[in-house]
Design an enzyme around this catalytic site. Structure first.
Site, PDB file in Angstrom:
ATOM      1  N   HIS A 280       9.150   7.070   8.365  1.00 52.74           N
ATOM      2  CA  HIS A 280       9.793   7.186   7.049  1.00 52.74           C
ATOM      3  C   HIS A 280      11.256   7.568   7.250  1.00 52.74           C
ATOM      4  O   HIS A 280      11.615   8.183   8.245  1.00 52.74           O
ATOM      5  CB  HIS A 280       9.055   8.218   6.185  1.00 52.74           C
ATOM      6  CG  HIS A 280       7.782   7.673   5.595  1.00 52.74           C
ATOM      7  ND1 HIS A 280       7.661   7.351   4.260  1.00 52.74           N
ATOM      8  CD2 HIS A 280       6.594   7.364   6.162  1.00 52.74           C
ATOM      9  CE1 HIS A 280       6.434   6.884   4.030  1.00 52.74           C
ATOM     10  NE2 HIS A 280       5.765   6.883   5.166  1.00 52.74           N
TER      11      HIS A 280
ATOM     12  N   ARG B 283       0.839  -1.210   0.000  1.00 49.26           N
ATOM     13  CA  ARG B 283       0.000   0.000   0.000  1.00 49.26           C
ATOM     14  C   ARG B 283       0.877   1.265   0.000  1.00 49.26           C
ATOM     15  O   ARG B 283       1.075   1.875  -1.036  1.00 49.26           O
ATOM     16  CB  ARG B 283      -0.965  -0.043   1.210  1.00 49.26           C
ATOM     17  CG  ARG B 283      -2.162   0.891   1.052  1.00 49.26           C
ATOM     18  CD  ARG B 283      -1.851   2.355   1.355  1.00 49.26           C
ATOM     19  NE  ARG B 283      -1.413   2.587   2.732  1.00 49.26           N
ATOM     20  CZ  ARG B 283      -0.936   3.751   3.153  1.00 49.26           C
ATOM     21  NH1 ARG B 283      -0.833   4.783   2.335  1.00 49.26           N
ATOM     22  NH2 ARG B 283      -0.516   3.893   4.395  1.00 49.26           N
ATOM     23  N   ASP B 284       1.415   1.638   1.145  1.00 52.26           N
ATOM     24  CA  ASP B 284       2.224   2.863   1.201  1.00 52.26           C
ATOM     25  C   ASP B 284       3.400   2.757   0.234  1.00 52.26           C
ATOM     26  O   ASP B 284       3.786   3.724  -0.413  1.00 52.26           O
ATOM     27  CB  ASP B 284       2.736   3.073   2.638  1.00 52.26           C
ATOM     28  CG  ASP B 284       3.030   4.521   2.966  1.00 52.26           C
ATOM     29  OD1 ASP B 284       2.731   5.398   2.135  1.00 52.26           O
ATOM     30  OD2 ASP B 284       3.563   4.787   4.060  1.00 52.26           O
TER      31      ASP B 284
ATOM     32  N   CYS C 231       4.173   9.357   0.160  1.00 53.92           N
ATOM     33  CA  CYS C 231       2.789   9.779  -0.039  1.00 53.92           C
ATOM     34  C   CYS C 231       2.725  10.755  -1.204  1.00 53.92           C
ATOM     35  O   CYS C 231       3.469  11.735  -1.229  1.00 53.92           O
ATOM     36  CB  CYS C 231       2.260  10.433   1.231  1.00 53.92           C
ATOM     37  SG  CYS C 231       0.625  11.140   1.015  1.00 53.92           S
TER      38      CYS C 231
ATOM     39  N   HIS D 249       4.775   4.412  12.622  1.00 49.53           N
ATOM     40  CA  HIS D 249       4.909   4.323  11.158  1.00 49.53           C
ATOM     41  C   HIS D 249       5.921   5.404  10.773  1.00 49.53           C
ATOM     42  O   HIS D 249       5.627   6.594  10.851  1.00 49.53           O
ATOM     43  CB  HIS D 249       3.530   4.574  10.537  1.00 49.53           C
ATOM     44  CG  HIS D 249       3.505   4.674   9.052  1.00 49.53           C
ATOM     45  ND1 HIS D 249       2.870   3.732   8.258  1.00 49.53           N
ATOM     46  CD2 HIS D 249       3.991   5.599   8.189  1.00 49.53           C
ATOM     47  CE1 HIS D 249       2.973   4.083   6.979  1.00 49.53           C
ATOM     48  NE2 HIS D 249       3.657   5.209   6.913  1.00 49.53           N
TER      49      HIS D 249
HETATM   50  N1  COA Z   1     -13.022   5.016  -3.295  1.00 46.25           N
HETATM   51  C1  COA Z   1     -13.295   5.146  -4.618  1.00 46.25           C
HETATM   52  N2  COA Z   1     -13.952   6.198  -5.148  1.00 46.25           N
HETATM   53  C2  COA Z   1     -14.362   7.154  -4.292  1.00 46.25           C
HETATM   54  C3  COA Z   1     -14.102   7.076  -2.916  1.00 46.25           C
HETATM   55  C4  COA Z   1     -13.403   5.955  -2.429  1.00 46.25           C
HETATM   56  N3  COA Z   1     -13.107   5.811  -1.153  1.00 46.25           N
HETATM   57  N4  COA Z   1     -14.619   8.160  -2.338  1.00 46.25           N
HETATM   58  C5  COA Z   1     -15.173   8.909  -3.295  1.00 46.25           C
HETATM   59  N5  COA Z   1     -15.007   8.306  -4.478  1.00 46.25           N
HETATM   60  C6  COA Z   1     -15.451   8.774  -5.792  1.00 46.25           C
HETATM   61  C7  COA Z   1     -16.855   9.303  -5.804  1.00 46.25           C
HETATM   62  O1  COA Z   1     -17.774   8.275  -6.004  1.00 46.25           O
HETATM   63  C8  COA Z   1     -16.809  10.262  -6.948  1.00 46.25           C
HETATM   64  O2  COA Z   1     -16.835   9.545  -8.169  1.00 46.25           O
HETATM   65  P1  COA Z   1     -17.386  10.173  -9.528  1.00 46.25           P
HETATM   66  O3  COA Z   1     -16.474  11.317  -9.874  1.00 46.25           O
HETATM   67  O4  COA Z   1     -17.280   9.044 -10.496  1.00 46.25           O
HETATM   68  O5  COA Z   1     -18.772  10.592  -9.192  1.00 46.25           O
HETATM   69  C9  COA Z   1     -15.427  10.874  -6.843  1.00 46.25           C
HETATM   70  O6  COA Z   1     -14.628   9.903  -6.145  1.00 46.25           O
HETATM   71  C10 COA Z   1     -15.420  12.179  -6.089  1.00 46.25           C
HETATM   72  O7  COA Z   1     -16.069  11.972  -4.836  1.00 46.25           O
HETATM   73  P2  COA Z   1     -15.904  13.001  -3.607  1.00 46.25           P
HETATM   74  O8  COA Z   1     -16.604  12.458  -2.431  1.00 46.25           O
HETATM   75  O9  COA Z   1     -16.275  14.399  -4.078  1.00 46.25           O
HETATM   76  O10 COA Z   1     -14.372  12.904  -3.339  1.00 46.25           O
HETATM   77  P3  COA Z   1     -13.231  13.994  -3.459  1.00 46.25           P
HETATM   78  O11 COA Z   1     -12.992  14.359  -4.847  1.00 46.25           O
HETATM   79  O12 COA Z   1     -13.492  15.050  -2.458  1.00 46.25           O
HETATM   80  O13 COA Z   1     -11.968  13.105  -2.978  1.00 46.25           O
HETATM   81  C11 COA Z   1     -11.196  11.246  -1.666  1.00 46.25           C
HETATM   82  C12 COA Z   1     -11.922  12.571  -1.679  1.00 46.25           C
HETATM   83  C13 COA Z   1     -11.024  10.881  -0.203  1.00 46.25           C
HETATM   84  C14 COA Z   1     -12.037  10.203  -2.375  1.00 46.25           C
HETATM   85  C15 COA Z   1      -9.839  11.372  -2.392  1.00 46.25           C
HETATM   86  O14 COA Z   1      -9.203  12.538  -1.953  1.00 46.25           O
HETATM   87  C16 COA Z   1      -8.958  10.180  -2.142  1.00 46.25           C
HETATM   88  O15 COA Z   1      -9.219   9.080  -2.590  1.00 46.25           O
HETATM   89  N6  COA Z   1      -7.832  10.368  -1.439  1.00 46.25           N
HETATM   90  C17 COA Z   1      -6.925   9.275  -1.177  1.00 46.25           C
HETATM   91  C18 COA Z   1      -5.799   9.762  -0.362  1.00 46.25           C
HETATM   92  C19 COA Z   1      -4.732   8.708  -0.194  1.00 46.25           C
HETATM   93  O16 COA Z   1      -4.869   7.545  -0.498  1.00 46.25           O
HETATM   94  N7  COA Z   1      -3.597   9.180   0.315  1.00 46.25           N
HETATM   95  C20 COA Z   1      -2.475   8.361   0.527  1.00 46.25           C
HETATM   96  C21 COA Z   1      -2.547   7.595   1.784  1.00 46.25           C
HETATM   97  S1  COA Z   1      -2.502   8.551   3.251  1.00 46.25           S
HETATM   98 ZN    ZN Z   2       3.701   6.370   5.206  1.00 44.97          ZN
END
Ligand code: COA
Ligand code: ZN
Length: 302
Positions: free
Chosen positions: A205, A12-13, A236, A203
């Site tokens: 780095h 994952r990370d 990240c 955790h």
């Molecule tokens: N998994 C998959 N898709 C997701 C989701 C999830 N957990 N949460 C929201 N979505 C989808 C929505 O369905 C929507 O889809 P569409 O455009 O097809 O309608 C789209 O993403 C936007 O949804 P929204 O709720 O407005 O999300 P956002 O644009 O504000 O983004 C996150 C928020 C949390 C989904 C996004 O920032 C994210 O995935 N971040 C991951 C961060 C990460 O992994 N960081 C590294 C580890 S710390």
């Molecule tokens: Zn990390």
């Protein structure tokens, strides 16, 4: 003998921000090979938006390829939707991600700190109600790439919120590797006094080559759960300056030299690091890797 639980986060990370795109099937195979060499816990995937983190696409497919009884597998979930997807995929343990600063939460999950806290709290509560194990990261615990140093009191406050919501474990994450042994001693000492140290994880780095030194301080404070990443992969995408995670082989080497038990076959782990090299197409590995290779080669020759 004193036992330390190592949770490998390479799938994952480690791979979420790697230049290489590794298929869900290959990531599942990596998870299995980590369990084969004795890792008791692996963070296998994240149920996040594939637009935000394309390299983590295929999480459900990956989980479907695993035997979930083999080890303590967890998946990162950033919001309720991700939680529901993880639960539907069969995950029994989820990890919420709460950053210690306003800006880091916005960059990472597009929520302010208050909203992120509310979402994490509700999701932890839901996981508990559903009988899943809830873990919670408190990220950028030493410093934020956008807002600078983070107060220990803030980390304690957020960790307390997550425990109060029902989290079984809180993972203190030095997301950009900004900690040093003095600060690690202060922070982990404070948290181990405020909470049950058995429920805290570190955790770390290795950006400044201090991850092992910080891990030692956490150990001295009574922490016995660590995240690490085989081959030292990691970073990240939303935290500029984040280098690789503490390498699992470096951590396990330290723990075994200190007489601590992990259940991990270090010589066999080196072969997994070799497999990761072929998956990402470049040399990887912790700082002790050349010495470890020599050590085990000599033992085999002897
Ligand atoms: N998994 C998959 N898709 C997701 C989701 C999830 N957990 N949460 C929201 N979505 C989808 C929505 O369905 C929507 O889809 P569409 O455009 O097809 O309608 C789209 O993403 C936007 O949804 P929204 O709720 O407005 O999300 P956002 O644009 O504000 O983004 C996150 C928020 C949390 C989904 C996004 O920032 C994210 O995935 N971040 C991951 C961060 C990460 O992994 N960081 C590294 C580890 S710390
Ligand atoms: Zn990390």
């Amino acid at each position: 003998m004193d036992q330390v639980i190592v949770n490998d986060v390479a799938p994952r990370d480690g791979l979420q921000n790697d230049p290489a795109a590794v298929s869900a099937a290959d990531r599942a195979e990596l998870v299995n090979s980590l369990v084969d060499v004795g890792l008791p816990a692996v963070e296998v995937a994240s149920f996040v938006s594939p637009k935000a983190v394309p390299k983590m696409a295929g999480a459900a497919e990956l989980v479907a390829a695993l035997d979930l009884d083999r080890a303590d597998f967890s998946a990162l979930v950033p919001n309720r939707k991700g939680y529901e997807m993880a639960r539907a995929a069969g995950m029994r343990s989820v990890a919420l991600v709460l950053s210690a600063t306003e800006t880091m939460n916005r960059k990472n999950i597009n929520m302010g700190l208050d909203q992120a806290l509310a979402v994490c709290r509700e999701t932890v509560q839901q996981a508990c109600a559903d009988g899943l194990k809830a873990r919670a990261y408190v990220s950028v615990a030493f410093a934020c790439p956008f807002e600078g140093p983070v107060q220990d009191s803030q980390v304690e406050l957020l960790a307390g919120e997550m425990f109060a919501a029902g989290a079984q474990e809180v993972i203190i994450a030095d997301t950009i590797g900004a900690g040093n042994p003095l600060r690690a001693k202060q922070l982990f000492g404070r948290l181990a006094a405020a909470f049950d140290a058995a429920k805290l994880a570190a955790h770390l780095h290795d950006t400044r080559a201090l991850a092992l030194a910080n891990a030692w301080q956490a150990l001295e404070c009574g922490i016995r759960k660590f995240d690490a990443s085989a081959g030292g992969l990691g970073g990240c995408p939303f935290a500029p300056g984040a280098a690789g995670n503490l390498a699992t082989e470096d951590l396990v080497s330290l723990l075994h030299q200190a007489g601590l038990e992990t259940g991990i076959d270090l010589a066999a782990l080196l072969k997994v690091v070799g497999r990761i090299e072929s998956l990402v197409g470049r040399p990887v590995g912790g700082r002790a890797l050349p010495w470890l290779h020599r050590r085990f080669a000599n033992r085999e020759a002897a």
